[in-house]
Design a protein around this motif. Structure first.
Motif, short mmCIF file in Angstrom:
data_model
loop_
_atom_site.label_atom_id
_atom_site.label_comp_id
_atom_site.label_asym_id
_atom_site.label_seq_id
_atom_site.Cartn_x
_atom_site.Cartn_y
_atom_site.Cartn_z
N GLU A 88 -79.22 1.12 23.86
CA GLU A 88 -80.32 0.26 24.29
C GLU A 88 -80.82 0.78 25.62
O GLU A 88 -80.04 0.93 26.57
CB GLU A 88 -79.87 -1.20 24.40
CG GLU A 88 -79.34 -1.80 23.12
CD GLU A 88 -78.86 -3.23 23.32
OE1 GLU A 88 -79.11 -3.78 24.43
OE2 GLU A 88 -78.24 -3.79 22.41
N TYR A 109 -88.51 -1.03 19.00
CA TYR A 109 -89.07 -0.76 20.32
C TYR A 109 -90.32 -1.62 20.54
O TYR A 109 -90.89 -2.17 19.60
CB TYR A 109 -89.43 0.72 20.47
CG TYR A 109 -90.53 1.21 19.56
CD1 TYR A 109 -91.84 1.29 20.00
CD2 TYR A 109 -90.26 1.60 18.25
CE1 TYR A 109 -92.86 1.75 19.18
CE2 TYR A 109 -91.27 2.06 17.42
CZ TYR A 109 -92.56 2.13 17.88
OH TYR A 109 -93.56 2.57 17.07
N ASN A 154 -88.91 -0.41 26.30
CA ASN A 154 -87.64 -0.91 25.80
C ASN A 154 -87.45 -0.38 24.38
O ASN A 154 -88.36 -0.48 23.56
CB ASN A 154 -87.60 -2.45 25.79
CG ASN A 154 -87.86 -3.04 27.15
OD1 ASN A 154 -88.99 -3.07 27.63
ND2 ASN A 154 -86.81 -3.53 27.79
N ILE A 155 -86.27 0.13 24.09
CA ILE A 155 -86.00 0.69 22.78
C ILE A 155 -84.53 0.50 22.45
O ILE A 155 -83.66 0.60 23.33
CB ILE A 155 -86.40 2.18 22.71
CG1 ILE A 155 -86.20 2.73 21.30
CG2 ILE A 155 -85.65 3.00 23.74
CD1 ILE A 155 -86.75 4.13 21.11
N LYS A 156 -84.26 0.23 21.15
CA LYS A 156 -82.90 0.12 20.63
C LYS A 156 -82.78 1.07 19.45
O LYS A 156 -83.65 1.10 18.58
CB LYS A 156 -82.59 -1.31 20.19
CG LYS A 156 -82.63 -2.34 21.30
CD LYS A 156 -82.32 -3.73 20.77
CE LYS A 156 -82.40 -4.78 21.88
NZ LYS A 156 -82.11 -6.14 21.37
N THR A 202 -93.01 3.63 25.09
CA THR A 202 -92.37 2.33 25.14
C THR A 202 -91.67 2.16 26.48
O THR A 202 -91.53 3.12 27.26
CB THR A 202 -91.34 2.18 24.00
OG1 THR A 202 -90.79 0.86 24.03
CG2 THR A 202 -90.22 3.19 24.15
N SER A 227 -83.79 0.34 28.71
CA SER A 227 -84.78 -0.56 29.31
C SER A 227 -84.93 -0.19 30.78
O SER A 227 -84.08 0.50 31.34
CB SER A 227 -84.33 -2.03 29.17
OG SER A 227 -83.09 -2.23 29.83
#
Length: 674
Positions: free
Chosen positions: A625, A529, A595-597, A593, A627
């Motif tokens: 994912e 992230y 964006n995070i995966k 955050t 965003s």
């Protein structure tokens, strides 16, 4: 208002100003001195920050119109809300109430449908026209207007005569200077009641003309494309020769064709290009078209004029989409007619969509809004002609003592109430009142209460709630355990919940029993992230941990926090070795955050639920994912720019003028008060 302005009581200014303006619009006659004082107060608000300066400018503009022609604001409101025929003011508005029948009990839906239909049937076009005529003459003549006699005279007229008188009043109010406006209205009054001396009017004072309830339609949201279809029908209503079933089939076919063309890249390219045999050279013109000076001056194409990027931006931002096909202003080839300048279509329609329910229906709205923006990016139709505004009224079916309270299911309404106290007082209080009204026994008193209260509150909210709070829509891409299954893409507004999927097979149970005993509950996750810091710089972080699930929330829990960030909470399993053996404890790992995966290295399945809605649950997920969702028009223009300039990393050309993120606006009375 002056006391709130002098003291440290600014949070009272907007509620008081809304109340005053709503009264002034309906007042039969407003002294010019009072109008001038309110106008000066609104001008002083221009020195304050938003939303005070925005609301002050809006109301100052309205008061300026009202002082020029008294009765204009009332007249325009009734004309637009009831789509009355008026050439000088051809604007139309409608309130659409959407409720999900799977989320609200049948009793609530049935009661709301009955009440809105009864309110619609009680308003006739002739009655609304009579109200406009009466109020306009009251505003112009003041105490000399015989209101009871005028109402009796209008009731005695035929519908055609009432409409003719209405058109004369509208023309006088909209198209005359102040002196001529008064003279024309006095002539209309004398024509209706004869020459009445100033002293013959009744002495009990002016009787106000009630403001008719707006046109409200109630819809049970049963189809995914229902919102788009209702908006299309509002722009292009059913004709006498078109059956509803026939038009419904045409709309369904249009949806399918548009979706197919949007998914096919070659077809999408063809929609934005037009085959041309014109070389752009004057001597290549057809023989029948004699090149004269006028045709040369109106000649388009070639390299004679390089349009500024800002010229196209105005058209792009009108719908935040690139218009496709042939420009509307270009004349047909070989017609001999010089092409006219392309004028953007006027937005004469306003759709006020009220969402009734909790966060789950707002999640569904985010889906529909994203789908609408994608469709408009491919071909502009609605947004160029229609102003779309969203409103939210929270409704929780249970009683206040139930386990699932409004704090859990109504986070968006809670945030709006913290940002706007007037929304908290007028709208959030309906959360449990609407279910109580729906369950009241049927009686004349119940009909009176709901008609005077619920319809009036919805009308007040739709009329005065003009300041939007924009929520970031987030997109999620889901990867599944089955390699043959295509990744899924969806959007959410409030939250995303991920949990370990508790459905192992017998073979998995026998092979993982020992490992699960050693490692504890949960599964191993790999998380990457971008951490949000105070300097707004992005810092890439990665971590591996054992977890039973995670929760992403997009609505901040406190008023001071802004929108746009995800508050992520990962339940991490910590193993501890001690004398008694191994023990496991759950620790909440929190961070912010955008964006995070998330990946499952062991390929063990997860369950993902969006916007607290069990109907939007994905199973057998091994990766996701998340965003911020991008505006579809931005993505389309970005792809076209990238194909022309593959090496350009930053936004260039028209792309940098377009909104990048997809924001869902929900109207309140003040927006966010700083």
């Amino acid at each position: 208002l002056p006391q709130a302005e002098r003291g440290d009581l600014r949070h009272y200014i907007i509620p008081l100003l809304h109340t005053l303006m709503y009264t002034l619009i309906q007042a039969p006659c407003i002294p010019d001195e009072l109008c001038a004082r309110v106008y000066d107060f609104c001008k002083r608000l221009l020195t304050l920050p938003k939303p005070f300066c925005t609301i002050g400018l809006d109301y100052a503009s309205r008061l300026q119109v009202e002082r020029t022609a008294p009765g204009t604001l009332y007249q325009r409101m009734v004309i637009s809300e009831h789509s009355l025929p008026s050439a000088p003011f051809p604007y139309q508005e409608r309130i659409f109430i959407f409720a999900d029948p799977e989320l609200l009990p049948e009793a609530i839906c049935k009661a709301l449908l009955t009440d809105t239909e009864a309110a619609r049937l009680s308003q006739s076009p002739g009655g609304c026209m009579s109200c406009v005529v009466t109020h306009a003459l009251q505003a112009a003549l003041g105490d000399t207007c015989d209101t009871p006699g005028l109402r009796a005279r209008l009731q005695a007229l035929s519908p055609g005569d009432v409409e003719r008188c209405f058109q004369q009043v509208v023309a006088a109010v909209e198209g005359s200077e102040r002196g001529q406006h008064m003279e024309r209205l006095e002539r209309i009054y004398r024509h209706l009641l004869g020459s009445v001396p100033a002293g013959n009017a009744p002495q009990e004072g002016l009787q106000g003309t009630p403001l008719p309830n707006p046109d409200i339609s109630f819809h049970l949201w049963t189809e995914d494309e229902q919102l788009w279809k209702e908006l299309v029908l509002f722009l292009r209503p059913l004709s006498q020769s078109c059956e509803p079933e026939c038009l419904g089939q045409e709309l369904d076919a249009a949806v399918e064709v548009q979706d197919v063309l949007g998914d096919c890249e070659c077809c999408q390219q063809s929609r934005f290009s037009v085959l041309s045999t014109d070389s752009g050279i004057e001597r290549d013109l057809p023989a029948q078209e004699e090149p004269c000076e006028r045709s040369r001056l109106h000649r388009k194409g070639g390299i004679k004029k390089k349009p500024s990027p800002l010229d196209s931006v105005a058209l792009l931002q009108a719908g935040s989409a690139v218009p496709s096909g042939k420009p509307p202003g270009k004349a047909p080839r070989g017609s001999g007619m010089p092409p006219e300048a392309a004028a953007p279509p006027q937005r004469l329609h306003t759709a006020r969509v009220v969402l009734l329910g909790d966060d789950r229906i707002l999640g569904r709205l985010a889906q529909a809004f994203h789908s609408l923006r994608k469709r408009e990016a491919r071909r502009v139709f609605l947004t160029a002609r229609l102003e779309l505004q969203f409103y939210h009224i929270p409704v929780v079916p249970g009683q206040p003592g139930d386990h699932a309270g409004p704090e859990e299911l109504c986070e968006v309404a809670g945030y709006l109430g913290r940002a706007d106290p007037w929304y908290e007082s007028n709208i959030n209080t309906l959360c449990h009142i609407i279910p109580k009204l729906a369950t009241m026994p049927s009686s004349p008193s119940r009909a009176l209460v709901t008609d005077l209260f619920l319809t009036d509150v919805i009308a007040y909210y739709a009329r005065m709630g003009t300041q939007p709070v924009r929520f970031q829509v987030h997109s999620v891409k889901l990867l599944f355990q089955d390699p043959a299954q295509e990744p899924a893409e969806d959007v959410f507004l409030t939250e995303l919940l991920t949990q370990v999927q508790d459905s192992p097979s017998h073979r998995e149970l026998s092979t993982t029993k020992r490992k699960g005993t050693l490692d504890g509950p949960g599964i191993d996750l790999s998380v990457t992230y971008r951490k949000v810091v105070l300097s707004d710089r992005q810092k890439e972080l990665s971590l591996s941990l054992r977890s039973t699930g995670l929760l992403m929330k997009a609505i901040p829990a406190q008023e001071a926090q802004g929108l746009g960030c995800l508050s992520v909470t990962i339940t991490e399993i910590i193993r501890t070795n001690n004398l008694a053996g191994r023990s496991f404890s759950a620790v909440a790992n929190r961070f912010k955050t955008r964006n995070i995966k998330v990946r499952s290295p062991e390929q063990r399945p997860l369950t993902v639920r969006l916007d607290k809605d069990s109907r939007r649950t994905y199973r057998d997920v091994i990766g996701l994912e998340v965003s911020p969702c991008l505006e579809p028009s931005y993505c389309l223009q970005k792809n076209r720019t990238t194909k022309l300039s593959p090496d350009e990393a930053e936004d260039v050309g028209l792309v940098k003028y377009l909104p990048k993120s997809l924001l869902l606006p929900i109207n309140t009375f003040a927006g966010v008060i700083q």
